[in-house]
Design an enzyme around this catalytic site. Sequence first.
Site, PDB file in Angstrom:
ATOM      1  N   SER A 179       0.866  -1.183   0.000  1.00 21.58           N
ATOM      2  CA  SER A 179       0.000   0.000   0.000  1.00 21.58           C
ATOM      3  C   SER A 179       0.897   1.225   0.000  1.00 21.58           C
ATOM      4  O   SER A 179       2.083   1.130   0.359  1.00 21.58           O
ATOM      5  CB  SER A 179      -0.843  -0.006   1.283  1.00 21.58           C
ATOM      6  OG  SER A 179      -1.493   1.234   1.476  1.00 21.58           O
TER       7      SER A 179
ATOM      8  N   TYR B 257      -2.197  -1.491  10.361  1.00 22.71           N
ATOM      9  CA  TYR B 257      -2.111  -1.568   8.888  1.00 22.71           C
ATOM     10  C   TYR B 257      -0.768  -1.012   8.398  1.00 22.71           C
ATOM     11  O   TYR B 257      -0.091  -1.620   7.575  1.00 22.71           O
ATOM     12  CB  TYR B 257      -3.278  -0.772   8.306  1.00 22.71           C
ATOM     13  CG  TYR B 257      -3.505  -0.931   6.829  1.00 22.71           C
ATOM     14  CD1 TYR B 257      -4.219  -2.006   6.318  1.00 22.71           C
ATOM     15  CD2 TYR B 257      -3.033   0.019   5.917  1.00 22.71           C
ATOM     16  CE1 TYR B 257      -4.461  -2.146   4.957  1.00 22.71           C
ATOM     17  CE2 TYR B 257      -3.264  -0.108   4.558  1.00 22.71           C
ATOM     18  CZ  TYR B 257      -3.985  -1.190   4.086  1.00 22.71           C
ATOM     19  OH  TYR B 257      -4.218  -1.314   2.734  1.00 22.71           O
TER      20      TYR B 257
END
Length: 260
Positions: free
Chosen positions: A142, A155
């Site tokens: 990401s 995350y």
Amino acid sequence: MPAPLNAVVTGSTSGIGLGIATAFAETGMNVMLNGFGDADEIEAVHAGLEEKHGVTVRYNGADMTKPAEIRALMKDAESAFGQVDILVNNAGIQHVVKIEEFPDEKFDAIIAINLVSAFHTTKAVMAGMKSRGYGRIINIASAHGLVASPFKSAYVAAKHGIVGMTKTVALEGAEFGVTANAICPGYVKTPLVEKQIPATAKERGISEEEVINNVMLGSQPTKKFVEVAEIGALACFLCTEGAASITGTALPIDGGWVAH
Ligand code: NAD
């Protein structure tokens, strides 16, 4: 005609994983699907890809928090296809809340699914890929593997972690024709992102519309969500001979986000 390539894509019943599996099937690859969801919907996707593209598609619903199930998934793919040439570690979840309120079990689940599962899948395929002189490991990290945002401690930790593991796997595979790369998407409008809009609005004390326009699209100079098909196209390119020297990278596909 060369034998078709065989791919495993974790978390491919939805969003980015489904987009990559579809793009792979379109180029003639056999694909092992994985992920949760409605059994009839999964069966429809599975049958649709086989029928439309004339490839072999299998499904295994292994839970990416369970190492024994992950190992069984990888064995299942090997028995179905003979070998696994391409592995896409894509399964992932998100949770958005400040660290002092972050539930322990959510933190552990995010690390397990978004990071540790990729260790187990990679461990299962590496020896075979090295022995055959070709392999592609694609980790869906990401933009949050490169930069942080508040309220996403687990995350961001998992995504920075997988960018690091990608580099090690790249070094270990480099002389054997095995590449490893992390794709680092910006915001893509999938169920994972839809769910975090209300949570981010609550944490930041702003409206959902402001989350979309100021937080999400505000990060991306293009002012557009990234498309699933764009990530599929990049994944397909990484599998070609033209990408043989691209390894150990973290490739942003984020509308310019990390260029800020
Ligand atoms: P999504 O929610 O649409 O899909 C997630 C997939 O993972 C689904 O198939 C789901 O069933 C599967 N999954 C979840 N938990 C699982 C488990 N325990 N075991 C097996 N499968 C499991 O989300 P998405 O947006 O397509 O996300 C896919 C990947 O892309 C994730 O790793 C995510 O972090 C990453 N990513 C997404 C975005 C975005 O904006 N959507 C941006 C950057 C990175």
